[in-house]
Scaffold this motif. Sequence first.
Motif, short mmCIF file in Angstrom:
data_model
loop_
_atom_site.label_atom_id
_atom_site.label_comp_id
_atom_site.label_asym_id
_atom_site.label_seq_id
_atom_site.Cartn_x
_atom_site.Cartn_y
_atom_site.Cartn_z
N GLU A 150 0.83 -1.21 0.00
CA GLU A 150 0.00 0.00 0.00
C GLU A 150 0.86 1.25 0.00
N MET A 151 1.95 1.25 0.76
CA MET A 151 2.86 2.39 0.73
C MET A 151 3.44 2.59 -0.67
N ALA A 152 3.71 1.50 -1.36
CA ALA A 152 4.28 1.60 -2.70
C ALA A 152 3.33 2.33 -3.65
N HIS A 153 2.03 2.08 -3.52
CA HIS A 153 1.07 2.82 -4.36
C HIS A 153 1.21 4.33 -4.13
N HIS A 158 0.58 6.25 -7.80
CA HIS A 158 -0.38 5.63 -8.70
C HIS A 158 -1.72 6.33 -8.68
N ALA A 159 -2.16 6.79 -7.52
CA ALA A 159 -3.44 7.49 -7.44
C ALA A 159 -3.40 8.79 -8.23
N ARG A 160 -2.30 9.50 -8.11
CA ARG A 160 -2.14 10.75 -8.86
C ARG A 160 -2.22 10.49 -10.36
N GLU A 161 -1.61 9.41 -10.78
CA GLU A 161 -1.64 9.05 -12.19
C GLU A 161 -3.05 8.68 -12.65
N PHE A 201 -6.49 0.35 -9.24
CA PHE A 201 -5.24 0.50 -9.97
C PHE A 201 -5.13 -0.52 -11.09
N SER A 202 -4.32 -0.17 -12.07
CA SER A 202 -4.13 -1.07 -13.20
C SER A 202 -3.33 -2.30 -12.78
N ARG A 203 -3.32 -3.29 -13.63
CA ARG A 203 -2.56 -4.51 -13.34
C ARG A 203 -1.08 -4.19 -13.19
N GLU A 208 3.76 -3.41 -9.85
CA GLU A 208 4.80 -2.52 -9.35
C GLU A 208 4.73 -2.38 -7.83
N ALA A 209 3.52 -2.24 -7.29
CA ALA A 209 3.36 -2.12 -5.84
C ALA A 209 3.82 -3.39 -5.14
#
Length: 278
Positions: A150-153, A158-161, A201-203, A208-209
């Motif tokens: 979750e920290m990696a997101h 990723h949310a910003r993107e 989020f996308s796959r 990545e996360a």
Amino acid sequence: MCRICAAKSSPWMARRAFLLAAGTTVAGGALAQVNVGPPSTVRSLVPANELEVAAQQQYGELMQQARAKGALAPENHPQLRRLRSISSRLIADAPRWNERARQWRWEVNLIGSKSINAFCMPGGKIAVFTGLLDRLELSDDETAMVVGHEMAHALREHARERIAKSQGTGALLSLGAQLFGLGQLGDVAANIGTQLLTLKFSRDDETEADLVGLEMGARAGFDPRASVTLWEKMGRESGGNANAAFLSTHPTGPDRMRRLQENIPRVEGLYRQAVARR
């Protein structure tokens, strides 16, 4: 062509074809051991500071609602103390992946709910639900893999993107009370803050996360093999569990396990070094 459309057709999509080779440079000039590429450039269409302010406000409202329901764990709760101890070790490595994380006002809270869920909002706002820890009987290593994921997101923005891309269609999502499994908490106005909790989020984002969380956990002295046992537990729990909100946006499967297993050897040395230092 509008800025969103231009961004979608730009070279950043090459990263989405898949992830780059090991040894990728990340924030601060450090080298990643797992297979991740550079962050997407489309995120620049959403100001980072504004998003983090929205996240802080939304997080504060959610914690107030949980407190009003008697669901917010008190400071002396043993599970919360355990969670914060695990998270603090991961947070120490956060600037490796995002320099702005040095200035984030990190918060870690535990919410009493049967829901199997966890999230980290932009700016370092973390919440974990007791259903995730208790129903899956997570070890410290497995808990670290969830929190690291979750920290990696948040660190890879990723949310910003995703919000930058969704602005092109004007998609604004609402928060469902079922997120908490706490009964009716009241509707929250549809805004960017709300989107932060409803984005799927996308796959590639999920992959990545997984990998960034794997490396963060290893560097903090958590066994990277726990990433596989974690998702095995998730997979078993996913069958028909109405409280598994986390699993609706974090699909399990053989591909996920395979990528984790392929990358565990890359971070085992980091794990051994971290254990030796402790």
